[in-house]
Design an enzyme around this catalytic site. Structure first.
Site, PDB file in Angstrom:
ATOM      1  N   CYS A   9       1.039  -1.205  -0.052  1.00 51.96           N
ATOM      2  CA  CYS A   9       0.025   0.016  -0.131  1.00 51.96           C
ATOM      3  C   CYS A   9       0.868   1.400  -0.055  1.00 51.96           C
ATOM      4  O   CYS A   9       2.192   1.091   0.193  1.00 51.96           O
ATOM      5  CB  CYS A   9      -0.936  -0.075   1.253  1.00 51.96           C
ATOM      6  SG  CYS A   9      -0.039   0.239   2.881  1.00 51.96           S
ATOM      7  N   HIS A 557     -29.413 -18.214  12.088  1.00 49.34           N
ATOM      8  CA  HIS A 557     -30.839 -18.471  12.498  1.00 49.34           C
ATOM      9  C   HIS A 557     -31.709 -18.528  11.358  1.00 49.34           C
ATOM     10  O   HIS A 557     -31.479 -17.702  10.579  1.00 49.34           O
ATOM     11  CB  HIS A 557     -31.205 -17.901  13.653  1.00 49.34           C
ATOM     12  CG  HIS A 557     -31.103 -16.438  13.609  1.00 49.34           C
ATOM     13  ND1 HIS A 557     -30.139 -15.658  13.759  1.00 49.34           N
ATOM     14  CD2 HIS A 557     -32.182 -15.526  13.096  1.00 49.34           C
ATOM     15  CE1 HIS A 557     -30.254 -14.510  13.643  1.00 49.34           C
ATOM     16  NE2 HIS A 557     -31.475 -14.139  13.257  1.00 49.34           N
TER      17      HIS A 557
END
Length: 642
Positions: A9, A557
């Protein structure tokens, strides 16, 4: 399969190593052997050898700086930004695995035969490539400004004498005069280095000489009749001009006998002359006029105008914490240092450290609002803030961007305005308290006031925002658990546990594989009537926001008539499942909670009970320490009773 990668970077601090970690994690989950070379601020580490490159099946380049690709000649190669390495590591690896990576040739021509994707660079957005070239120049320029600024600041602090007309000066016979001269010399390299390495990013090594010569001409106004020169704006233009001219010449077909001398003689000479002539006779004077106007405008800014500039600088710095917007503001401030304007960098210097310091303070002041991992992240964030590394705030922002980013921006804007009104200056292309300690800050008292004020504003906003309840499920699983009300009081976790649906494994797997494993166990125990429908319902919930809550826990879930009765399948994974989580940890405890459609709020009650118990570090650790499925079931029952 063996894959090699290179990450880099512009600053070579945080994103370089974040991309390395993400690529290594993704490769492990896919069963791929990978080695990642990091080209960070300390230089290249974990360097790829010629033997490793020869044996590699493909190469991944995740970088915003120029990377020498010549050593990868003849290899399938994917080239993307460092952010792609952080956020899309699996996709990059899959492109190599599926044969979609074009074969790289040092001549610049890509062999795409047998592939379904063109050369990666051709796919990238044009502005992204311009940004990458610019940041390559900035990354090499910054150390020169840092060295120059610190040496001059040190010399003035220790050897400066006040005069009536010139302010603080260093006598010619002073021991500190050579320090000042070396610092000034370092500054003189700034524009040529910026231009040279922009050109290198575009045309590789043949662009270096014309880029640096073009940058030197841009900095020296005597070539085109300007007293001030074209400054960093001219350096940027010269760099792009030199790079594309050198690249154009490099692509011209020449006899094989001339090929060896092209990069060392022909291209540098022709490109340097062309860039020099264009700059001297066409571009130099107009750009110098623009730069002189900009400099005069900045010097003349007072009152409301400088407040507006400070607000913009602070917002840009804190918006993406090391990303493109941050870097544009940083470049603007650091480049003006060489022109003797330290005030803009003073605004940058306070803005870069307020988000990480503010978030760290928030975790110190009200620990009960943060889980164990967030508290640990807070310590790291605070420390990084002291050293002027804004990236310390990234984990918090990634977890809760709609709250954290505004808090960061407002705090940084407050700090920047105070710095502007307090005449804070920064002689070094870096920020944070470390620069003040090293003597690079003018107006140290107001610098400290600005940092403290901005940091406390961020802290106060973060703590305030975290108090606000929300009932919107799409704002994150943690919110859903905290704000659940009016649930089915008859629901109980222990009633939904079965030792036959406890799973303990060390087999590498990702999120979908973990969900499949638990659904298969539920099917085998006759809890499920339609496995496909159940999985679709679970993944539909995952699409809203990740149910990997952090602290090595995930709670997927679903409410669907594909199950016969409420049940919880539990998977304990020794190494952790590859799953995007709120704090970056890999889930080792996965609770798949499924209930029939008519169960009303049963799953919400169960989520509440589980989360309340698992927030206790000791209870969670008891489950993590289990060694088999029977032990897992017994420990879970004990934990829920306690």
């Amino acid at each position: 399969m063996k894959i090699l990668a290179v990450t880099s970077c512009p600053n070579g601090i945080a994103h370089t190593y974040m991309a390395q970690e993400k690529l290594e994690q993704a490769a492990a989950s896919l069963g791929i052997d990978i080695k990642v070379e990091t080209q960070g601020g300390v230089g290249a580490e974990n360097v790829l050898t010629a033997e490793e490159i020869a044996a590699a099946d493909g190469i991944i380049i995740a970088a915003d700086r120029q990377v020498d690709l010549s050593r990868f000649n003849g290899k399938p190669l994917v080239k993307e930004s460092v952010r792609a390495g952080i956020h899309q590591p699996e996709a990059l690896i899959e492109r190599v695995v599926k044969g979609e990576a074009p074969v790289y040739h040092a001549s610049g021509e890509a062999d795409t035969s047998g592939t379904t994707a063109p050369q990666s660079e051709n796919k990238q957005n044009g502005m992204q490539m311009v940004y990458q070239h610019l940041m390559n120049g900035v990354s090499f320029m910054v150390p020169f400004i840092v060295v120059g600024g610190l040496l001059i600041a040190l010399a003035l602090s220790l050897g400066g004498e006040k005069t009536a007309t010139q302010g603080l000066v260093i006598p010619d016979d002073s021991f500190w005069k050579p320090f000042e001269k070396i610092g000034a010399l370092a500054f003189s390299f700034m524009v040529p280095i910026l231009a040279g390495y922009i050109a290198v990013s575009i045309a590789d090594k043949p662009g270096l000489v014309p880029g640096m010569i073009g940058g030197a001409i841009a900095a020296d106004g005597s070539f085109y009749g300007s007293t001030a020169g074209a400054g960093f704006l001219g350096g940027i233009v010269a760099g792009f001009l030199a790079g594309y001219i050198a690249k154009w010449i490099k692509n011209i077909k020449v006899p094989k006998a001339m090929a060896p001398i092209m990069p060392i003689i022909i291209i540098p000479i022709i490109a340097s002359v062309l860039v020099g002539m264009i700059f001297i006779f066409v571009l130099g004077a107009p750009i110098a006029a623009v730069f002189e106007t900009l400099t005069t405008w900045l010097k003349g800014m007072q009152g409301a105008n400088i407040v507006i500039l400070a607000l913009i600088i602070g917002a840009m710095i804190a918006f993406d914490m090391g990303g493109p917007v941050n870097k544009v503001a940083f470049l603007f401030g650091s480049a003006l240092i060489a022109e003797g304007n330290y005030s803009v960098m003073g605004m940058v210097a306070v803005a870069v450290c307020t988000p990480p310091i503010g978030l760290g303070l928030a975790t110190f002041i009200q620990k009960r609002k943060f889980n164990r991992n967030e508290i640990e992240m807070g310590k790291a964030s605070f420390t990084m803030g002291l050293f002027g590394i804004t990236e310390g705030a990234i984990p918090f922002a990634a977890q809760d961007p709609l709250r954290i980013i505004p808090a960061n921006m407002i705090g940084a804007m407050v700090a920047s305005v105070i710095a502007a009104l307090g005449h804070v200056g920064d002689r070094v292309a870096h920020g944070g308290p470390i620069v003040a300690v090293l003597g690079g800050i003018d107006g140290v008292l107001m610098f400290i006031v600005a940092v403290l004020a901005g940091s406390f504003v961020t802290t106060a906003l973060v703590l305030t925002f975290k108090k606000q309840p929300t009932a919107t499920a799409t704002q994150g699983k943690s919110d859903e658990i905290e704000t659940t009300v009016k649930v089915n009081e008859d629901a109980d976790v222990q009633d939904m546990l079965n030792p036959q649906v406890m799973i303990q494994t060390a087999v590498p797997m990702d999120r979908d594989q973990a969900i499949d494993t638990m659904i298969e166990r539920l099917v085998s125990e006759n809890y499920v009537t339609d496995a496909v429908t159940l999985k679709e319902a679970v993944l539909a919930r995952e699409a809203e926001s990740t149910t990997a809550l952090g602290m090595h826990i995930a709670m997927p879930h679903a409410k669907t008539n594909a199950v016969r009765q409420p049940i919880i399948a539990v998977l304990k994974h020794d190494q952790g499942v590859q799953w995007e989580s709120l704090d970056g940890t890999l889930p080792q405890l996965v609770f798949l909670i499924v209930v029939p459609e008519q169960s009303h709020d049963t799953h919400l009650k169960v989520l509440q009970q589980l989360s309340k118990n698992l927030m206790h570090d000791d209870k969670r650790q008891q489950l993590l320490d289990t060694t088999n499925e029977a032990d897992l079931f017994e420990t879970l029952q004990h934990v829920m009773k306690a």
